[in-house]
Design an enzyme around this catalytic site. Structure first.
Site, PDB file in Angstrom:
ATOM      1  N   HIS A 136     -11.277  -1.099   5.157  1.00 14.03           N
ATOM      2  CA  HIS A 136     -12.042  -1.762   4.091  1.00 14.03           C
ATOM      3  C   HIS A 136     -11.477  -1.475   2.707  1.00 14.03           C
ATOM      4  O   HIS A 136     -11.790  -2.189   1.757  1.00 14.03           O
ATOM      5  CB  HIS A 136     -13.505  -1.301   4.140  1.00 14.03           C
ATOM      6  CG  HIS A 136     -14.240  -1.833   5.332  1.00 14.03           C
ATOM      7  ND1 HIS A 136     -15.010  -2.968   5.272  1.00 14.03           N
ATOM      8  CD2 HIS A 136     -14.285  -1.415   6.612  1.00 14.03           C
ATOM      9  CE1 HIS A 136     -15.516  -3.215   6.479  1.00 14.03           C
ATOM     10  NE2 HIS A 136     -15.092  -2.295   7.301  1.00 14.03           N
TER      11      HIS A 136
ATOM     12  N   ASP B  75      -9.606  -1.865  -5.782  1.00 12.59           N
ATOM     13  CA  ASP B  75     -10.734  -2.083  -4.874  1.00 12.59           C
ATOM     14  C   ASP B  75     -10.248  -2.862  -3.662  1.00 12.59           C
ATOM     15  O   ASP B  75      -9.465  -3.809  -3.810  1.00 12.59           O
ATOM     16  CB  ASP B  75     -11.820  -2.911  -5.599  1.00 12.59           C
ATOM     17  CG  ASP B  75     -13.232  -2.495  -5.191  1.00 12.59           C
ATOM     18  OD1 ASP B  75     -13.414  -2.100  -4.040  1.00 12.59           O
ATOM     19  OD2 ASP B  75     -14.131  -2.589  -6.058  1.00 12.59           O
TER      20      ASP B  75
HETATM   21  P1  ADQ Z   1     -17.828  -0.494  -1.906  1.00 10.22           P
HETATM   22  O1  ADQ Z   1     -16.844   0.401  -2.566  1.00 10.22           O
HETATM   23  O2  ADQ Z   1     -19.185   0.079  -1.716  1.00 10.22           O
HETATM   24  O3  ADQ Z   1     -17.314  -1.044  -0.483  1.00 10.22           O
HETATM   25  P2  ADQ Z   1     -18.356  -3.324  -2.826  1.00 10.22           P
HETATM   26  O4  ADQ Z   1     -17.476  -4.204  -2.024  1.00 10.22           O
HETATM   27  O5  ADQ Z   1     -18.526  -3.793  -4.231  1.00 10.22           O
HETATM   28  O6  ADQ Z   1     -17.884  -1.810  -2.893  1.00 10.22           O
HETATM   29  O7  ADQ Z   1     -19.768  -3.323  -2.119  1.00 10.22           O
HETATM   30  C1  ADQ Z   1     -20.867  -2.708  -2.714  1.00 10.22           C
HETATM   31  C2  ADQ Z   1     -22.169  -3.246  -2.114  1.00 10.22           C
HETATM   32  O8  ADQ Z   1     -23.220  -2.387  -2.529  1.00 10.22           O
HETATM   33  C3  ADQ Z   1     -22.471  -4.661  -2.596  1.00 10.22           C
HETATM   34  O9  ADQ Z   1     -23.033  -5.409  -1.554  1.00 10.22           O
HETATM   35  C4  ADQ Z   1     -23.517  -4.403  -3.719  1.00 10.22           C
HETATM   36  O10 ADQ Z   1     -24.472  -5.424  -3.858  1.00 10.22           O
HETATM   37  C5  ADQ Z   1     -24.173  -3.119  -3.283  1.00 10.22           C
HETATM   38  N1  ADQ Z   1     -24.549  -2.355  -4.499  1.00 10.22           N
HETATM   39  C6  ADQ Z   1     -23.748  -1.913  -5.458  1.00 10.22           C
HETATM   40  N2  ADQ Z   1     -24.474  -1.327  -6.446  1.00 10.22           N
HETATM   41  C7  ADQ Z   1     -25.750  -1.427  -6.085  1.00 10.22           C
HETATM   42  C8  ADQ Z   1     -27.003  -1.044  -6.691  1.00 10.22           C
HETATM   43  N3  ADQ Z   1     -27.076  -0.462  -7.884  1.00 10.22           N
HETATM   44  N4  ADQ Z   1     -28.131  -1.297  -6.028  1.00 10.22           N
HETATM   45  C9  ADQ Z   1     -28.088  -1.899  -4.826  1.00 10.22           C
HETATM   46  N5  ADQ Z   1     -26.962  -2.318  -4.227  1.00 10.22           N
HETATM   47  C10 ADQ Z   1     -25.807  -2.069  -4.841  1.00 10.22           C
HETATM   48  C11 ADQ Z   1     -16.155  -0.844   0.356  1.00 10.22           C
HETATM   49  C12 ADQ Z   1     -14.796  -1.048  -0.328  1.00 10.22           C
HETATM   50  C13 ADQ Z   1     -14.755  -2.421  -0.965  1.00 10.22           C
HETATM   51  C14 ADQ Z   1     -15.004  -3.492   0.086  1.00 10.22           C
HETATM   52  C15 ADQ Z   1     -16.261  -3.174   0.866  1.00 10.22           C
HETATM   53  C16 ADQ Z   1     -16.436  -4.128   2.041  1.00 10.22           C
HETATM   54  O11 ADQ Z   1     -14.580  -0.037  -1.296  1.00 10.22           O
HETATM   55  O12 ADQ Z   1     -13.496  -2.639  -1.586  1.00 10.22           O
HETATM   56  O13 ADQ Z   1     -15.183  -4.735  -0.557  1.00 10.22           O
HETATM   57  O14 ADQ Z   1     -16.222  -1.858   1.385  1.00 10.22           O
HETATM   58  O15 ADQ Z   1     -15.305  -4.187   2.862  1.00 10.22           O
END
Ligand code: ADQ
Length: 470
Positions: A164, A371
């Site tokens: 991921h 990311d």
């Molecule tokens: P993350 O590093 O966690 O994921 P991201 O892809 O942005 O990053 O996903 C975060 C998730 O958490 C999103 O669905 C978002 O809505 C939720 N989230 C973030 N802040 C929040 C808050 N304050 N309250 C509630 N929900 C919140 C890892 C990898 C990424 C990759 C994903 C999926 O680091 O690069 O995109 O896995 O493969």
């Protein structure tokens, strides 16, 4: 030869990931859990991984359970495993290194040893639960060695691995002691999935030059094994997110915020509090906008939602303190009696509340320094009102930038350019906003969460049913 689609669909899916669940609250928790739970339910599947519990004494027999037709098998971690495997190798070593942050990487040998032991313990515990024609899908950097350990247990099932987070470039990966063992472990799988074509390129560059691998199309051979490699960019459940933004809690949040804003423009950022997300650089870019465009003062607000994560890892405490200082300085310098320029909020919100917040904002600011994908960028676009959409400002170093070319793409290290992109976004004419949004939405719909899962599983189903054990 591949199995017929009808029979293939009936093969059981087994997911292995660091954390298991939630199953029942998956729709609310959102993200990947939704896609995986759907596929697990369809095939009467099994989900294996860490229970999330840390105990003084741990058993090697998995806790078995069931939820919504999905079998669950979990193991607890010991206090030492949690410290050295999870906080140590996963979060202080692989996480920073794979995000190109050598300076933040803790290269402790005992972390890697604990990682090997936990991967072996997982494989040992879960191997007896597997059936001969299962499709086994291992997720993410926590469990790289799991496939190799499963093969050592005699497992001959189709094994897939999905990363991921980004795959680092060769020069970066070479700084990791034991990088050769880690990379060799990937060859125990039948299919390796990455987020973007760029990650695939970096993987191929590494194995071709450091491991003597032969590359032919999407097949890579090394260490006497052949794996298929591909880019499978993670998507979101677009229709589901649109619904969240336009009804219930999402609608309430949208109304409330729009009322409070009283005509001011809102910039929103939503990230786990993590140094990869580029929050300090983002705060500074915003301050630069206020400095160089004084007319924006009093007419714009920036809301950064960043719930703390991995609090036991020292680097996370440091970024937290840095951001608190920065936010205080920006507000101290620019705030007026009736205007606070930066709202910095350290809590998590429900997905529906987030959807409403995205919809109410005029600019989505997503500027990670690196990311894997970044789902927030996609959720932001899905939540917009197509008749009057907000503008996405997106880092070129997010995997999402490879698909979302109609966003305003920025270099997050270039604070002048980010400040200028914010200014451009503020003034973007309605027609251009609509065109950009329509194009972004088309892309999201074309390659959504279900497509990601099905594309990966389609390749995994083609793996030879009984390959030689290690
Ligand atoms: P993350 O590093 O966690 O994921 P991201 O892809 O942005 O990053 O996903 C975060 C998730 O958490 C999103 O669905 C978002 O809505 C939720 N989230 C973030 N802040 C929040 C808050 N304050 N309250 C509630 N929900 C919140 C890892 C990898 C990424 C990759 C994903 C999926 O680091 O690069 O995109 O896995 O493969």
């Amino acid at each position: 030869m591949s199995a017929s689609p009808k029979r293939a669909r009936s093969r059981r899916l087994v997911v292995m990931s660091n954390r298991v669940g939630p199953v029942r609250g998956a729709a609310r928790a959102g993200g990947l859990a939704v896609a995986l739970v759907e596929a697990l339910r369809e095939s009467g599947g099994l989900w294996c991984g860490w229970s999330g519990r840390v105990a003084d004494a741990v058993s090697d027999r998995p806790n078995l359970g069931e939820a919504d037709g999905i079998r669950l098998a979990t193991l607890d971690l010991s206090v030492a495993e949690h410290e050295d495997y999870y906080n140590g190798f996963c979060n202080r070593c692989l996480w920073p290194l794979f995000h190109f942050r050598i300076g933040l990487t803790a290269f402790e040998r005992h972390y890697y040893e604990a990682y090997r032991r936990v991967n072996a313990r997982f494989a040992h515990a879960f191997a007896p639960l597997l059936r001969a024609d299962d499709l086994v899908w291992v997720h993410d950097y926590h469990l790289i060695h799991c496939g190799q350990e499963l093969r050592a247990q005699g497992c001959r099932q189709a094994l897939g691995f999905y990363l991921h987070i980004p795959f680092p470039s060769r020069e970066v990966l070479l700084t990791l002691p034991n990088n050769d063992q880690l990379v060799q472990a990937l060859f125990a799988y039948d299919v390796l999935g990455f987020q973007t074509a760029r990650d695939v390129e970096r993987f191929l560059d590494h194995v071709a030059n450091e491991c003597g691998a032969q590359v032919s199309g999407d097949r890579v051979t090394a260490y006497g094994r052949s794996v298929r490699v591909g880019a499978f960019p993670v998507g979101i459940d677009v229709a589901g997110f649109e619904r969240l933004a336009h009804g219930g809690e999402g609608l309430r949040q949208w109304r409330r915020l729009r009322e409070q804003l009283a005509g001011r423009q809102l910039i929103v950022g939503v990230d786990r509090l993590d140094y990869t997300k580029g929050l300090a650089e983002r705060f500074q870019s915003y301050a630069l906008l206020l400095e160089t465009h004084p007319e924006a003062r009093g007419r714009i607000e920036y809301m950064q939602i960043a719930p703390p994560s991995r609090g036991e890892v020292p680097e996370y405490a440091a970024i937290r303190a840095e951001l608190e200082g920065l936010a205080g300085r920006i507000n101290g310098r620019y705030a007026e009696l009736d205007w606070i320029p930066l709202h910095y909020i350290n809590r998590a919100y429900s997905r529906s509340a987030l959807a409403g917040i995205y919809r109410a904002s005029h600019i989505g600011l997503v500027t990670p320094l690196r990311d894997g994908m970044n789902l927030v960028a996609k959720e932001y676009v899905a939540a917009q009102d197509p008749a009057d959409p907000g503008v996405l400002v997106l880092s070129r170093f997010a995997g999402a930038a490879w698909q979302m070319k109609a966003a305003l793409i920025v270099n997050p290290y270039d604070q002048v350019a980010v400040a200028e992109a914010l200014q451009t976004a503020r003034d973007l004419p309605l027609e251009e906003r609509r065109n950009r949004h329509a194009e972004l939405l088309r892309g999201l719909r074309e390659y959504d969460l279900a497509r990601w899962r099905e594309d990966f599983l389609a390749v995994l189903r083609e793996a030879p049913a009984a390959r030689a054990a290690a």
